[in-house]
Design a protein around this motif. Sequence first.
Motif, PDB file in Angstrom:
ATOM      1  N   VAL A   3      44.065  48.576  46.104  1.00  0.00           N
ATOM      2  CA  VAL A   3      43.133  47.462  46.347  1.00  0.00           C
ATOM      3  C   VAL A   3      43.377  46.370  45.301  1.00  0.00           C
ATOM      4  CG1 VAL A   3      40.705  46.773  46.462  1.00  0.00           C
ATOM      5  CG2 VAL A   3      41.412  48.984  47.397  1.00  0.00           C
ATOM      6  N   PHE A   4      43.544  46.779  44.036  1.00  0.00           N
ATOM      7  CA  PHE A   4      43.841  45.811  42.976  1.00  0.00           C
ATOM      8  C   PHE A   4      45.153  45.083  43.252  1.00  0.00           C
ATOM      9  CE2 PHE A   4      41.247  48.114  39.437  1.00  0.00           C
ATOM     10  CZ  PHE A   4      40.096  47.484  39.867  1.00  0.00           C
ATOM     11  N   LEU A   5      46.148  45.795  43.756  1.00  0.00           N
ATOM     12  CA  LEU A   5      47.433  45.166  44.095  1.00  0.00           C
ATOM     13  C   LEU A   5      47.260  44.116  45.189  1.00  0.00           C
ATOM     14  CD1 LEU A   5      49.922  48.178  43.978  1.00  0.00           C
ATOM     15  CD2 LEU A   5      50.021  46.101  42.587  1.00  0.00           C
ATOM     16  N   LYS A   6      46.421  44.412  46.183  1.00  0.00           N
ATOM     17  CA  LYS A   6      46.166  43.462  47.270  1.00  0.00           C
ATOM     18  C   LYS A   6      45.442  42.220  46.745  1.00  0.00           C
ATOM     19  CE  LYS A   6      46.018  46.857  51.008  1.00  0.00           C
ATOM     20  NZ  LYS A   6      47.040  46.378  51.915  1.00  0.00           N
ATOM     21  N   ILE A   7      44.483  42.424  45.835  1.00  0.00           N
ATOM     22  CA  ILE A   7      43.773  41.285  45.235  1.00  0.00           C
ATOM     23  C   ILE A   7      44.754  40.470  44.397  1.00  0.00           C
ATOM     24  CG2 ILE A   7      41.985  40.587  43.590  1.00  0.00           C
ATOM     25  CD1 ILE A   7      40.386  43.072  44.457  1.00  0.00           C
ATOM     26  N   GLN A   8      45.588  41.161  43.622  1.00  0.00           N
ATOM     27  CA  GLN A   8      46.572  40.487  42.767  1.00  0.00           C
ATOM     28  C   GLN A   8      47.527  39.643  43.608  1.00  0.00           C
ATOM     29  OE1 GLN A   8      49.358  43.104  40.694  1.00  0.00           O
ATOM     30  NE2 GLN A   8      49.007  41.924  38.823  1.00  0.00           N
ATOM     31  N   GLU A   9      47.947  40.178  44.753  1.00  0.00           N
ATOM     32  CA  GLU A   9      48.839  39.461  45.654  1.00  0.00           C
ATOM     33  C   GLU A   9      48.145  38.221  46.222  1.00  0.00           C
ATOM     34  OE1 GLU A   9      50.530  40.643  49.918  1.00  0.00           O
ATOM     35  OE2 GLU A   9      51.124  42.053  48.340  1.00  0.00           O
ATOM     36  N   LYS A  10      46.881  38.387  46.635  1.00  0.00           N
ATOM     37  CA  LYS A  10      46.121  37.273  47.208  1.00  0.00           C
ATOM     38  C   LYS A  10      45.886  36.169  46.177  1.00  0.00           C
ATOM     39  CE  LYS A  10      41.556  36.260  49.242  1.00  0.00           C
ATOM     40  NZ  LYS A  10      41.990  34.995  49.747  1.00  0.00           N
ATOM     41  N   GLU A  11      45.616  36.556  44.938  1.00  0.00           N
ATOM     42  CA  GLU A  11      45.265  35.591  43.888  1.00  0.00           C
ATOM     43  C   GLU A  11      46.457  35.188  43.016  1.00  0.00           C
ATOM     44  OE1 GLU A  11      42.469  34.159  43.893  1.00  0.00           O
ATOM     45  OE2 GLU A  11      41.230  35.506  45.084  1.00  0.00           O
ATOM     46  N   ASN A  12      47.656  35.635  43.374  1.00  0.00           N
ATOM     47  CA  ASN A  12      48.867  35.334  42.595  1.00  0.00           C
ATOM     48  C   ASN A  12      48.731  35.729  41.125  1.00  0.00           C
ATOM     49  OD1 ASN A  12      50.266  34.210  44.813  1.00  0.00           O
ATOM     50  ND2 ASN A  12      49.133  32.293  44.529  1.00  0.00           N
ATOM     51  N   GLY A  13      48.110  36.885  40.884  1.00  0.00           N
ATOM     52  CA  GLY A  13      47.983  37.400  39.529  1.00  0.00           C
ATOM     53  C   GLY A  13      46.868  36.787  38.712  1.00  0.00           C
ATOM     54  N   GLU A  14      46.139  35.847  39.281  1.00  0.00           N
ATOM     55  CA  GLU A  14      45.037  35.189  38.568  1.00  0.00           C
ATOM     56  C   GLU A  14      43.722  35.902  38.864  1.00  0.00           C
ATOM     57  OE1 GLU A  14      45.526  32.513  36.466  1.00  0.00           O
ATOM     58  OE2 GLU A  14      47.645  32.897  36.852  1.00  0.00           O
ATOM     59  N   LYS A  15      42.634  35.413  38.215  1.00  0.00           N
ATOM     60  CA  LYS A  15      41.305  35.954  38.489  1.00  0.00           C
ATOM     61  C   LYS A  15      40.903  35.617  39.925  1.00  0.00           C
ATOM     62  CE  LYS A  15      38.342  35.960  34.934  1.00  0.00           C
ATOM     63  NZ  LYS A  15      37.430  35.380  33.945  1.00  0.00           N
ATOM     64  N   THR A  16      39.923  36.347  40.441  1.00  0.00           N
ATOM     65  CA  THR A  16      39.497  36.150  41.827  1.00  0.00           C
ATOM     66  C   THR A  16      38.827  34.792  42.005  1.00  0.00           C
ATOM     67  OG1 THR A  16      37.384  37.236  41.388  1.00  0.00           O
ATOM     68  CG2 THR A  16      39.156  38.611  42.271  1.00  0.00           C
ATOM     69  N   SER A  17      38.914  34.280  43.233  1.00  0.00           N
ATOM     70  CA  SER A  17      38.320  32.976  43.545  1.00  0.00           C
ATOM     71  C   SER A  17      36.808  33.088  43.736  1.00  0.00           C
ATOM     72  CB  SER A  17      38.973  32.402  44.803  1.00  0.00           C
ATOM     73  OG  SER A  17      38.910  33.339  45.857  1.00  0.00           O
ATOM     74  N   VAL A  18      36.300  34.309  43.833  1.00  0.00           N
ATOM     75  CA  VAL A  18      34.853  34.527  43.916  1.00  0.00           C
ATOM     76  C   VAL A  18      34.404  35.290  42.674  1.00  0.00           C
ATOM     77  CG1 VAL A  18      34.794  34.553  46.441  1.00  0.00           C
ATOM     78  CG2 VAL A  18      35.046  36.691  45.213  1.00  0.00           C
ATOM     79  N   SER A  19      33.149  35.120  42.335  1.00  0.00           N
ATOM     80  CA  SER A  19      32.568  35.840  41.205  1.00  0.00           C
ATOM     81  C   SER A  19      31.815  37.058  41.725  1.00  0.00           C
ATOM     82  CB  SER A  19      31.595  34.930  40.458  1.00  0.00           C
ATOM     83  OG  SER A  19      30.821  35.673  39.546  1.00  0.00           O
ATOM     84  N   HIS A  20      31.700  38.082  40.882  1.00  0.00           N
ATOM     85  CA  HIS A  20      30.933  39.258  41.286  1.00  0.00           C
ATOM     86  C   HIS A  20      29.445  38.933  41.424  1.00  0.00           C
ATOM     87  CE1 HIS A  20      30.542  39.324  36.891  1.00  0.00           C
ATOM     88  NE2 HIS A  20      29.442  40.031  37.070  1.00  0.00           N
ATOM     89  N   LYS A  21      29.045  37.744  40.985  1.00  0.00           N
ATOM     90  CA  LYS A  21      27.641  37.342  41.082  1.00  0.00           C
ATOM     91  C   LYS A  21      27.351  36.496  42.320  1.00  0.00           C
ATOM     92  CE  LYS A  21      26.940  37.496  36.114  1.00  0.00           C
ATOM     93  NZ  LYS A  21      26.614  36.748  34.899  1.00  0.00           N
ATOM     94  N   ASP A  22      28.373  36.250  43.143  1.00  0.00           N
ATOM     95  CA  ASP A  22      28.188  35.451  44.353  1.00  0.00           C
ATOM     96  C   ASP A  22      27.318  36.184  45.379  1.00  0.00           C
ATOM     97  OD1 ASP A  22      29.555  33.222  43.491  1.00  0.00           O
ATOM     98  OD2 ASP A  22      31.473  33.854  44.359  1.00  0.00           O
ATOM     99  N   GLU A  23      26.936  35.453  46.427  1.00  0.00           N
ATOM    100  CA  GLU A  23      26.084  36.011  47.481  1.00  0.00           C
ATOM    101  C   GLU A  23      26.803  37.135  48.223  1.00  0.00           C
ATOM    102  OE1 GLU A  23      24.949  32.901  50.134  1.00  0.00           O
ATOM    103  OE2 GLU A  23      24.367  31.569  48.511  1.00  0.00           O
ATOM    104  N   LYS A  24      26.004  38.013  48.802  1.00  0.00           N
ATOM    105  CA  LYS A  24      26.514  39.175  49.528  1.00  0.00           C
ATOM    106  C   LYS A  24      27.523  38.787  50.612  1.00  0.00           C
ATOM    107  CE  LYS A  24      24.993  42.796  52.650  1.00  0.00           C
ATOM    108  NZ  LYS A  24      23.928  43.473  53.336  1.00  0.00           N
ATOM    109  N   ILE A  25      27.190  37.803  51.424  1.00  0.00           N
ATOM    110  CA  ILE A  25      28.047  37.419  52.548  1.00  0.00           C
ATOM    111  C   ILE A  25      29.391  36.882  52.051  1.00  0.00           C
ATOM    112  CG2 ILE A  25      27.089  35.082  52.817  1.00  0.00           C
ATOM    113  CD1 ILE A  25      28.045  37.390  55.716  1.00  0.00           C
ATOM    114  N   LYS A  26      29.375  36.122  50.953  1.00  0.00           N
ATOM    115  CA  LYS A  26      30.611  35.574  50.392  1.00  0.00           C
ATOM    116  C   LYS A  26      31.503  36.693  49.853  1.00  0.00           C
ATOM    117  CE  LYS A  26      32.182  31.810  47.474  1.00  0.00           C
ATOM    118  NZ  LYS A  26      31.812  30.744  46.564  1.00  0.00           N
TER     119      LYS A  26
END
Length: 143
Positions: free
Chosen positions: A65-88
């Motif tokens: 799962v981390f590899l998939k996130i890393q691929e999506k974000e090009n190795g950067e931090k995620t575009s969403v925060s863990h504090k964002d709304e549930k739907i986001k």
Amino acid sequence: MGLEKILSVAGKPGLYKLITQTRTGFVAESLLDGKKISVGLRSNVSVLSEIAIYTLDEELPLRDVFLKIQEKENGEKTSVSHKDEKIKLEEYFFEVLPNYDEDRVYTSDIKKIIQWYNLLVENDLTDFSKEETKDTEKKEEKE
């Protein structure tokens, strides 16, 4: 350092790096503030390499799962925060892992995964490849 040395300690925020084992448990260093803590054997501790996420087909290791996130974000931090709304958060996770089991993976799980991923990126611990693969490569090099 792989996920085999990264821990989640119940009741404590963030992630911890395993430093050494003791007779009564182990010593770990917080990835949030660098403070060292002593963790007893009775504490509920999870090693990140042992955690898996439910999908409709199978249980997918957290490392994948981390590899998939890393691929999506090009190795950067995620575009969403863990504090964002549930739907986001759910929309983001669906983009990363389209076949995750929505009945068994809760929003709190998604928040933890995003928070953990960002913490690992901040601490430059983004080698999500399997440890076994590295050992195999070293053996092949020796031969």
